[in-house]
Write an enzyme that holds these catalytic residues in place. Sequence first.
Site, PDB file in Angstrom:
ATOM      1  N   ILE A 242      -8.885   7.457   1.029  1.00  0.00           N
ATOM      2  CA  ILE A 242      -8.580   8.893   1.128  1.00  0.00           C
ATOM      3  C   ILE A 242      -7.446   9.116   2.138  1.00  0.00           C
ATOM      4  CG2 ILE A 242     -10.253   9.528   2.943  1.00  0.00           C
ATOM      5  CD1 ILE A 242     -10.958  11.931   1.094  1.00  0.00           C
ATOM      6  N   GLN A 243      -7.370   8.216   3.120  1.00  0.00           N
ATOM      7  CA  GLN A 243      -6.330   8.340   4.154  1.00  0.00           C
ATOM      8  C   GLN A 243      -4.922   8.109   3.618  1.00  0.00           C
ATOM      9  OE1 GLN A 243      -8.145   6.120   7.921  1.00  0.00           O
ATOM     10  NE2 GLN A 243      -8.964   5.456   5.959  1.00  0.00           N
TER      11      GLN A 243
ATOM     12  N   THR B  10       4.143   2.759   5.864  1.00  0.00           N
ATOM     13  CA  THR B  10       2.753   2.301   5.869  1.00  0.00           C
ATOM     14  C   THR B  10       1.961   3.171   6.822  1.00  0.00           C
ATOM     15  OG1 THR B  10       1.244   0.577   6.666  1.00  0.00           O
ATOM     16  CG2 THR B  10       3.489   0.406   7.444  1.00  0.00           C
TER      17      THR B  10
ATOM     18  N   MET C  54      -8.642   3.173   8.511  1.00  0.00           N
ATOM     19  CA  MET C  54      -7.811   2.031   8.103  1.00  0.00           C
ATOM     20  C   MET C  54      -6.865   1.607   9.234  1.00  0.00           C
ATOM     21  SD  MET C  54      -6.745   2.478   4.157  1.00  0.00           S
ATOM     22  CE  MET C  54      -7.794   1.899   2.845  1.00  0.00           C
ATOM     23  N   GLY C  55      -5.974   0.713   8.920  1.00  0.00           N
ATOM     24  CA  GLY C  55      -5.009   0.243   9.920  1.00  0.00           C
ATOM     25  C   GLY C  55      -4.783  -1.257   9.839  1.00  0.00           C
ATOM     26  N   ARG C  56      -5.481  -1.891   8.909  1.00  0.00           N
ATOM     27  CA  ARG C  56      -5.439  -3.352   8.741  1.00  0.00           C
ATOM     28  C   ARG C  56      -5.757  -4.045  10.063  1.00  0.00           C
ATOM     29  NH1 ARG C  56      -3.671  -6.117   4.316  1.00  0.00           N
ATOM     30  NH2 ARG C  56      -2.561  -4.365   3.456  1.00  0.00           N
TER      31      ARG C  56
ATOM     32  N   GLY D  31       5.824  -1.877   3.668  1.00  0.00           N
ATOM     33  CA  GLY D  31       5.453  -2.403   4.987  1.00  0.00           C
ATOM     34  C   GLY D  31       5.888  -3.847   5.158  1.00  0.00           C
ATOM     35  N   ASP D  32       5.191  -4.496   6.045  1.00  0.00           N
ATOM     36  CA  ASP D  32       5.447  -5.877   6.417  1.00  0.00           C
ATOM     37  C   ASP D  32       5.666  -6.831   5.222  1.00  0.00           C
ATOM     38  OD1 ASP D  32       3.755  -8.514   7.625  1.00  0.00           O
ATOM     39  OD2 ASP D  32       5.229  -7.523   8.906  1.00  0.00           O
TER      40      ASP D  32
ATOM     41  N   ASP E  87      -0.291   2.313   8.567  1.00  0.00           N
ATOM     42  CA  ASP E  87      -0.740   1.514   9.717  1.00  0.00           C
ATOM     43  C   ASP E  87       0.184   1.648  10.940  1.00  0.00           C
ATOM     44  OD1 ASP E  87      -2.547   0.675   7.813  1.00  0.00           O
ATOM     45  OD2 ASP E  87      -1.582  -1.266   7.471  1.00  0.00           O
TER      46      ASP E  87
ATOM     47  N   ARG F 134      13.333  10.041  -3.381  1.00  0.00           N
ATOM     48  CA  ARG F 134      14.204  11.176  -3.714  1.00  0.00           C
ATOM     49  C   ARG F 134      15.506  11.108  -2.923  1.00  0.00           C
ATOM     50  NH1 ARG F 134      14.741  16.033  -0.942  1.00  0.00           N
ATOM     51  NH2 ARG F 134      15.259  17.882  -2.175  1.00  0.00           N
TER      52      ARG F 134
ATOM     53  N   ASP G 238       2.481  -0.268  11.893  1.00  0.00           N
ATOM     54  CA  ASP G 238       2.402  -1.562  12.589  1.00  0.00           C
ATOM     55  C   ASP G 238       3.691  -2.390  12.501  1.00  0.00           C
ATOM     56  OD1 ASP G 238       2.243  -2.034   9.885  1.00  0.00           O
ATOM     57  OD2 ASP G 238       0.597  -3.467   9.990  1.00  0.00           O
TER      58      ASP G 238
ATOM     59  N   ARG H   9       0.970  -5.278  -5.127  1.00  0.00           N
ATOM     60  CA  ARG H   9       1.108  -6.421  -4.209  1.00  0.00           C
ATOM     61  C   ARG H   9       1.299  -7.619  -5.135  1.00  0.00           C
ATOM     62  NH1 ARG H   9      -0.604  -4.065   0.626  1.00  0.00           N
ATOM     63  NH2 ARG H   9      -2.382  -2.667   0.486  1.00  0.00           N
TER      64      ARG H   9
ATOM     65  N   GLY I 219       0.839  -1.208   0.000  1.00  0.00           N
ATOM     66  CA  GLY I 219       0.000   0.000   0.000  1.00  0.00           C
ATOM     67  C   GLY I 219       0.865   1.246   0.000  1.00  0.00           C
TER      68      GLY I 219
HETATM   69  O1  F6P Z   1      -1.508  -1.351   4.792  1.00  0.00           O
HETATM   70  C1  F6P Z   1      -2.029  -0.143   4.352  1.00  0.00           C
HETATM   71  C2  F6P Z   1      -3.505  -0.275   4.084  1.00  0.00           C
HETATM   72  O2  F6P Z   1      -3.984   0.991   3.673  1.00  0.00           O
HETATM   73  C3  F6P Z   1      -4.334  -0.809   5.243  1.00  0.00           C
HETATM   74  O3  F6P Z   1      -4.618   0.177   6.207  1.00  0.00           O
HETATM   75  C4  F6P Z   1      -5.544  -1.330   4.530  1.00  0.00           C
HETATM   76  O4  F6P Z   1      -6.159  -2.361   5.262  1.00  0.00           O
HETATM   77  C5  F6P Z   1      -4.970  -1.861   3.244  1.00  0.00           C
HETATM   78  O5  F6P Z   1      -3.738  -1.202   3.038  1.00  0.00           O
HETATM   79  C6  F6P Z   1      -5.838  -1.648   2.048  1.00  0.00           C
HETATM   80  O6  F6P Z   1      -5.240  -2.271   0.971  1.00  0.00           O
HETATM   81  P1  F6P Z   1      -5.663  -2.069  -0.551  1.00  0.00           P
HETATM   82  O7  F6P Z   1      -5.052  -0.783  -1.016  1.00  0.00           O
HETATM   83  O8  F6P Z   1      -5.068  -3.255  -1.237  1.00  0.00           O
HETATM   84  O9  F6P Z   1      -7.146  -1.999  -0.583  1.00  0.00           O
END
Ligand code: F6P
Length: 325
Positions: free
Chosen positions: A255-256, A129, A173-175, A106-107, A131, A25, A133, A76, A15
């Site tokens: 949007i976040q 990310t 969001m935040g998974r 991220g992870d 999140d 940059r 996390d 992804r 993401g």
């Molecule tokens: O990991 C970042 C994130 O925005 C999460 O907060 C959210 O659950 C996920 O990615 C959404 O993923 P996608 O862009 O594949 O819908």
Amino acid sequence: MKNAVKRIGVLTSGGDAPGMNAAIRSVVRSAIYRGIECIGIRRGWNGLIHGDILPMDVSSVNRIINSGGTILYTARSQEFMSPDGQQKAADTCKLLGLDGIVAIGGDGTFRGAQALSKYGISVVGVPATIDNDIACTDYTLGYDTASNTAVDAIDKLRDTMQSHERCSVVEVMGRNAGHLALYVGLAVGAAVVLVPEKPLNFQEDVVEKIRRARLHGRTHYMIVVAEGAASAIEIGKQIKEAIAIDPRVTVLGHIQRGGCPSARDRVMGTRMGFHAVEVLAEGRTNRLVCTVRGTLKDVDLMEGLAMKKTLSQQQYRVLEAMTGV
Ligand code: F6P
């Protein structure tokens, strides 16, 4: 001294997050500053598999420090999960003569980096990310901007909720993590914040809190729900059934992830990108750039990924005091 590292690649994966461009940059310019060539890899690990490259120089990263998203695109990659995909990506690195890869994400991005390192490719990760996390780092790029974007949206919602004396249920969001929701909830003065780290007791955590707010004279209620805790739509329905008020539900969604990065994300992206190049230039590999109590450092990729991040207990205790009266 002869520079052993001559050419590196940089990619963004997973993401997107505001601040990724600042990191790209910085990687490009820090590399050139050290006499190292830098190649952009487009579309994350997919791009590495298929040799989707973008040679970069100082001017190719002009005027991107203030833009959201990622100029390198992101993806992804399912293909990269397989040994076959990883072998192809490693072959691309060898073909291009890449002495290392900076992977920004991220992870999932770092699990990919770890897999690639088994094929003898030097890798370093930069955490990005919204999140926040990743356990080994206090901060991941994008978190500050995403928090402010959510706060801005919720402040606007509050105006209309207040006018109509309504209840607003907002999903952020935040998974699987509640860091973003907790932080945003504190910032907007939410009546209720639901996070996945705390098992939900609907009666106590939602109904009682709304009831107490009403008894204190409040006639509008802001409820922040982390996407990993519950569905805001479901919480809205349950509120209607339990106490006969008719909430309006808003899922903030992607949007976040957009928008102009905050000063913090620009500066952190720049510092982290610089650090990542330094790690590779020093001939180190399998590292994850992180920030611990304000200091930039790097940790072993595998050890960093094995750590589990818990919700800030200090912040949660403050939230309980703010919402529990
Ligand atoms: O990991 C970042 C994130 O925005 C999460 O907060 C959210 O659950 C996920 O990615 C959404 O993923 P996608 O862009 O594949 O819908």
